[in-house]
Design a protein around this motif. Structure first.
Motif, PDB file in Angstrom:
ATOM      1  N   CYS A   1      51.684  -4.736  -6.200  1.00 38.95           N
ATOM      2  CA  CYS A   1      52.950  -4.007  -6.296  1.00 38.95           C
ATOM      3  C   CYS A   1      53.454  -3.735  -4.883  1.00 38.95           C
ATOM      4  CB  CYS A   1      52.765  -2.688  -7.048  1.00 38.95           C
ATOM      5  SG  CYS A   1      54.272  -1.708  -7.189  1.00 38.95           S
ATOM      6  N   ASN A   2      54.717  -4.078  -4.623  1.00 43.31           N
ATOM      7  CA  ASN A   2      55.324  -3.851  -3.321  1.00 43.31           C
ATOM      8  C   ASN A   2      56.652  -3.137  -3.506  1.00 43.31           C
ATOM      9  OD1 ASN A   2      53.419  -5.403  -1.557  1.00 43.31           O
ATOM     10  ND2 ASN A   2      54.115  -7.085  -2.855  1.00 43.31           N
ATOM     11  N   VAL A   3      56.912  -2.174  -2.655  1.00 41.38           N
ATOM     12  CA  VAL A   3      58.176  -1.442  -2.696  1.00 41.38           C
ATOM     13  C   VAL A   3      58.818  -1.530  -1.313  1.00 41.38           C
ATOM     14  CG1 VAL A   3      59.318   0.735  -3.215  1.00 41.38           C
ATOM     15  CG2 VAL A   3      57.203   0.138  -4.410  1.00 41.38           C
ATOM     16  N   TYR A   4      60.078  -1.910  -1.278  1.00 41.49           N
ATOM     17  CA  TYR A   4      60.813  -2.024  -0.017  1.00 41.49           C
ATOM     18  C   TYR A   4      62.025  -1.100  -0.079  1.00 41.49           C
ATOM     19  CZ  TYR A   4      58.180  -6.403   0.381  1.00 41.49           C
ATOM     20  OH  TYR A   4      57.181  -7.347   0.425  1.00 41.49           O
ATOM     21  N   PHE A   5      62.303  -0.449   1.058  1.00 39.28           N
ATOM     22  CA  PHE A   5      63.449   0.443   1.144  1.00 39.28           C
ATOM     23  C   PHE A   5      64.308   0.059   2.344  1.00 39.28           C
ATOM     24  CE2 PHE A   5      60.232   3.092  -0.989  1.00 39.28           C
ATOM     25  CZ  PHE A   5      60.951   3.481  -2.116  1.00 39.28           C
ATOM     26  N   GLY A   6      65.601   0.375   2.236  1.00 40.59           N
ATOM     27  CA  GLY A   6      66.503   0.179   3.357  1.00 40.59           C
ATOM     28  C   GLY A   6      66.592  -1.268   3.798  1.00 40.59           C
ATOM     29  N   LEU A   7      66.821  -1.469   5.091  1.00 36.23           N
ATOM     30  CA  LEU A   7      67.016  -2.809   5.627  1.00 36.23           C
ATOM     31  C   LEU A   7      65.761  -3.666   5.548  1.00 36.23           C
ATOM     32  CD1 LEU A   7      69.213  -2.018   8.769  1.00 36.23           C
ATOM     33  CD2 LEU A   7      69.951  -2.654   6.463  1.00 36.23           C
ATOM     34  N   ASP A   8      64.596  -3.032   5.331  1.00 38.70           N
ATOM     35  CA  ASP A   8      63.356  -3.797   5.201  1.00 38.70           C
ATOM     36  C   ASP A   8      63.359  -4.695   3.966  1.00 38.70           C
ATOM     37  OD1 ASP A   8      62.073  -3.114   7.498  1.00 38.70           O
ATOM     38  OD2 ASP A   8      60.957  -1.446   6.640  1.00 38.70           O
ATOM     39  N   VAL A   9      64.302  -4.475   3.051  1.00 42.27           N
ATOM     40  CA  VAL A   9      64.424  -5.370   1.896  1.00 42.27           C
ATOM     41  C   VAL A   9      64.608  -6.811   2.365  1.00 42.27           C
ATOM     42  CG1 VAL A   9      65.902  -5.990  -0.058  1.00 42.27           C
ATOM     43  CG2 VAL A   9      65.298  -3.603   0.337  1.00 42.27           C
ATOM     44  N   ALA A  10      65.273  -6.990   3.499  1.00 45.33           N
ATOM     45  CA  ALA A  10      65.523  -8.339   4.014  1.00 45.33           C
ATOM     46  C   ALA A  10      64.236  -9.067   4.395  1.00 45.33           C
ATOM     47  CB  ALA A  10      66.457  -8.278   5.227  1.00 45.33           C
ATOM     48  N   ARG A  11      63.140  -8.333   4.552  1.00 44.53           N
ATOM     49  CA  ARG A  11      61.872  -8.955   4.931  1.00 44.53           C
ATOM     50  C   ARG A  11      61.071  -9.435   3.722  1.00 44.53           C
ATOM     51  NH1 ARG A  11      58.446  -4.944   7.638  1.00 44.53           N
ATOM     52  NH2 ARG A  11      57.346  -6.675   8.598  1.00 44.53           N
ATOM     53  N   ALA A  12      61.518  -9.098   2.520  1.00 46.67           N
ATOM     54  CA  ALA A  12      60.763  -9.434   1.306  1.00 46.67           C
ATOM     55  C   ALA A  12      61.029 -10.885   0.907  1.00 46.67           C
ATOM     56  CB  ALA A  12      61.156  -8.491   0.176  1.00 46.67           C
ATOM     57  N   SER A  13      60.332 -11.812   1.541  1.00 49.01           N
ATOM     58  CA  SER A  13      60.590 -13.233   1.316  1.00 49.01           C
ATOM     59  C   SER A  13      59.695 -13.842   0.244  1.00 49.01           C
ATOM     60  CB  SER A  13      60.400 -14.015   2.619  1.00 49.01           C
ATOM     61  OG  SER A  13      59.075 -13.869   3.105  1.00 49.01           O
ATOM     62  N   ASP A  14      58.604 -13.173  -0.121  1.00 46.82           N
ATOM     63  CA  ASP A  14      57.625 -13.769  -1.035  1.00 46.82           C
ATOM     64  C   ASP A  14      57.689 -13.139  -2.420  1.00 46.82           C
ATOM     65  OD1 ASP A  14      56.673 -11.322  -0.299  1.00 46.82           O
ATOM     66  OD2 ASP A  14      54.569 -11.933  -0.193  1.00 46.82           O
ATOM     67  N   ILE A  15      58.901 -12.929  -2.923  1.00 45.52           N
ATOM     68  CA  ILE A  15      59.040 -12.288  -4.225  1.00 45.52           C
ATOM     69  C   ILE A  15      58.624 -13.216  -5.369  1.00 45.52           C
ATOM     70  CG2 ILE A  15      60.812 -10.665  -3.527  1.00 45.52           C
ATOM     71  CD1 ILE A  15      62.861 -12.592  -4.753  1.00 45.52           C
ATOM     72  N   LEU A  16      58.515 -14.504  -5.117  1.00 48.23           N
ATOM     73  CA  LEU A  16      57.894 -15.431  -6.056  1.00 48.23           C
ATOM     74  C   LEU A  16      56.718 -16.080  -5.353  1.00 48.23           C
ATOM     75  CD1 LEU A  16      60.681 -17.350  -8.044  1.00 48.23           C
ATOM     76  CD2 LEU A  16      59.165 -15.536  -8.835  1.00 48.23           C
ATOM     77  N   TYR A  17      55.526 -15.871  -5.868  1.00 46.67           N
ATOM     78  CA  TYR A  17      54.320 -16.374  -5.226  1.00 46.67           C
ATOM     79  C   TYR A  17      54.413 -17.894  -5.071  1.00 46.67           C
ATOM     80  CZ  TYR A  17      49.395 -17.131  -4.195  1.00 46.67           C
ATOM     81  OH  TYR A  17      48.207 -17.494  -3.596  1.00 46.67           O
ATOM     82  N   GLY A  18      54.236 -18.357  -3.830  1.00 44.42           N
ATOM     83  CA  GLY A  18      54.306 -19.783  -3.563  1.00 44.42           C
ATOM     84  C   GLY A  18      55.701 -20.282  -3.264  1.00 44.42           C
ATOM     85  N   GLY A  19      56.708 -19.433  -3.440  1.00 39.52           N
ATOM     86  CA  GLY A  19      58.078 -19.789  -3.114  1.00 39.52           C
ATOM     87  C   GLY A  19      58.541 -19.033  -1.879  1.00 39.52           C
ATOM     88  N   TYR A  20      59.787 -19.219  -1.527  1.00 33.27           N
ATOM     89  CA  TYR A  20      60.334 -18.496  -0.377  1.00 33.27           C
ATOM     90  C   TYR A  20      61.790 -18.157  -0.665  1.00 33.27           C
ATOM     91  CZ  TYR A  20      62.099 -17.304   4.209  1.00 33.27           C
ATOM     92  OH  TYR A  20      62.701 -16.638   5.255  1.00 33.27           O
ATOM     93  N   PHE A  21      62.151 -16.881  -0.471  1.00 30.20           N
ATOM     94  CA  PHE A  21      63.526 -16.463  -0.693  1.00 30.20           C
ATOM     95  C   PHE A  21      64.018 -15.599   0.456  1.00 30.20           C
ATOM     96  CE2 PHE A  21      62.627 -17.970  -4.845  1.00 30.20           C
ATOM     97  CZ  PHE A  21      63.854 -18.369  -5.357  1.00 30.20           C
ATOM     98  N   GLU A  22      65.244 -15.856   0.832  1.00 33.58           N
ATOM     99  CA  GLU A  22      65.908 -15.135   1.908  1.00 33.58           C
ATOM    100  C   GLU A  22      66.889 -14.158   1.279  1.00 33.58           C
ATOM    101  OE1 GLU A  22      67.958 -17.618   4.985  1.00 33.58           O
ATOM    102  OE2 GLU A  22      69.738 -16.952   3.880  1.00 33.58           O
ATOM    103  N   HIS A  23      66.654 -12.859   1.503  1.00 34.26           N
ATOM    104  CA  HIS A  23      67.558 -11.849   0.966  1.00 34.26           C
ATOM    105  C   HIS A  23      68.718 -11.617   1.937  1.00 34.26           C
ATOM    106  CE1 HIS A  23      64.081 -10.695  -1.624  1.00 34.26           C
ATOM    107  NE2 HIS A  23      65.059 -10.452  -2.474  1.00 34.26           N
ATOM    108  N   ARG A  24      69.903 -11.588   1.390  1.00 35.52           N
ATOM    109  CA  ARG A  24      71.097 -11.301   2.184  1.00 35.52           C
ATOM    110  C   ARG A  24      71.724 -10.019   1.654  1.00 35.52           C
ATOM    111  NH1 ARG A  24      73.739 -17.356   1.765  1.00 35.52           N
ATOM    112  NH2 ARG A  24      71.879 -18.511   2.395  1.00 35.52           N
ATOM    113  N   LEU A  25      71.872  -9.044   2.528  1.00 32.07           N
ATOM    114  CA  LEU A  25      72.394  -7.733   2.155  1.00 32.07           C
ATOM    115  C   LEU A  25      73.865  -7.654   2.524  1.00 32.07           C
ATOM    116  CD1 LEU A  25      69.443  -5.595   3.567  1.00 32.07           C
ATOM    117  CD2 LEU A  25      69.596  -6.782   1.370  1.00 32.07           C
TER     118      LEU A  25
END
Length: 341
Positions: free
Chosen positions: A9-33
């Protein structure tokens, strides 16, 4: 299957949400705020051998661009927020699930709060489960995502099973889990997905999403790659129009209809989020001017104001905070090393 699931379980707040790239195990996603207001991402994952179940809650509008895992088929649905979300520029309808082949490029966009669920399973396991249920071999596309319209109530049933899996996994040391209760619910979940996919495909209820939407998604993706290789966004938009045969007015309409904003705003957001991620991952020698220039911002005062309007603080503040975090981690590691030596 093992009765000892791996729960994360991971919780991200504020601008650190942009660092959450591994929201699918084995994949890669870039969050844009698009803003800094009320940002929180709550992410859960359960892993059992080669099968993964993941869910994410976004409290804010989000653009996520990336690629699904290369070793599993991903089956996704919206627990809530289907009325404000799109995949690859296509609106997600109520009571729909999407099936993404291994390594699919994906653009996820939500204009409000949302919760998604993704069930990742190896191709051979899914096909065998479908064969066991139906007695028929099923062919799933290896190139294109498909959307299936399900009978009313099917999504609610999948969500109840999903929540049960997470509840049991969080308490994996209890006696029920040791007795194989977790294995049972996992097997039921695989059977449910297999049955739903099989029944929907046999009834020819595959949602044939518009080929126009697919072309527009490809145009936006190709344009992103092209624009990121140019220093001048305005000039690159003219070049995109020339290369594709679209007029600037047509590009404007395509972007507004597909992603809800003009090309200029889309690419400005792309570049600003690029600087944000670099600031969050800064090294002691990183500078505002160096990062801004790398992302094509030539006028630093204008960049600082655009950054502040978007993220609620000046880039120097983000960078300094990141450097302090790096220094704190380095100090802690050095301290631990001295204690253990």
């Amino acid at each position: 299957m093992s009765s000892s699931p791996i729960y994360q379980c991971n919780v991200y707040f504020g601008l650190d949400v942009a660092r959450a790239s591994d929201i699918l195990y084995g994949g890669y996603f870039e969050h844009r705020l698009s803003s800094s207001a009320q940002l929180s991402l709550y992410h859960q994952r359960v892993m059992l051998n080669d099968i993964r179940l993941e869910t994410g809650n976004y409290s804010f509008p989000i653009i996520a661009r990336g690629c699904t895992p290369s070793d599993t088929i991903c089956i996704g649905f919206m627990a809530h927020g289907s009325d404000v979300t799109r995949y690859n520029t296509v609106p997600i309808g109520t009571d729909e699930i999407q099936i993404y082949p291994e390594g699919s490029e994906l653009l996820y966009q939500s204009s409000g709060s949302s919760r998604w669920v993704v069930y990742s399973v190896p191709h051979t396991i899914l096909i065998q489960a479908i064969l066991t249920y139906s007695g028929q071999d099923m062919t799933l596309s290896k190139e294109n995502a498909i959307s299936l319209k399900l009978p009313k109530g099917s999504i609610d049933s999948l969500l109840r099973q999903t929540n049960e899996v997470f509840t049991i996994a969080q308490n994996s040391s209890n006696s029920d889990c040791r007795r194989g209760n977790f294995n049972k619910i996992q097997e039921q979940l695989l059977a449910s997905y297999s049955r739903i996919i099989c029944d929907a495909m046999l009834e020819s209820s595959i949602e044939k999403k518009s080929s126009v939407s697919q072309r527009h998604n490809n145009l936006i993706l190709d344009s992103e790659y092209f624009v990121m290789s140019c220093d001048d966004v305005s000039a690159s938009l003219i070049n995109i129009a020339q290369r594709t045969g679209y007029s600037l007015r047509a590009l404007e309409l395509i972007f507004r209809n597909s992603v809800g904003m003009s090309p200029g705003k889309w690419f400005l957001n792309l570049r600003l989020n690029g600087t944000l991620r670099d600031f969050l991952m800064a090294t002691p020698v990183s500078t505002v001017s160096g990062i801004a220039t790398r992302w094509g911002f030539q006028h630093l005062s204008r960049f600082s104001e655009q950054y502040r309007k978007t993220f609620g603080e000046y880039p120097s503040h983000t960078l300094n905070r990141s450097k302090k975090r790096v220094e704190a981690v380095s100090f802690e590691r050095e301290f631990d090393s001295q204690i253990n030596s």
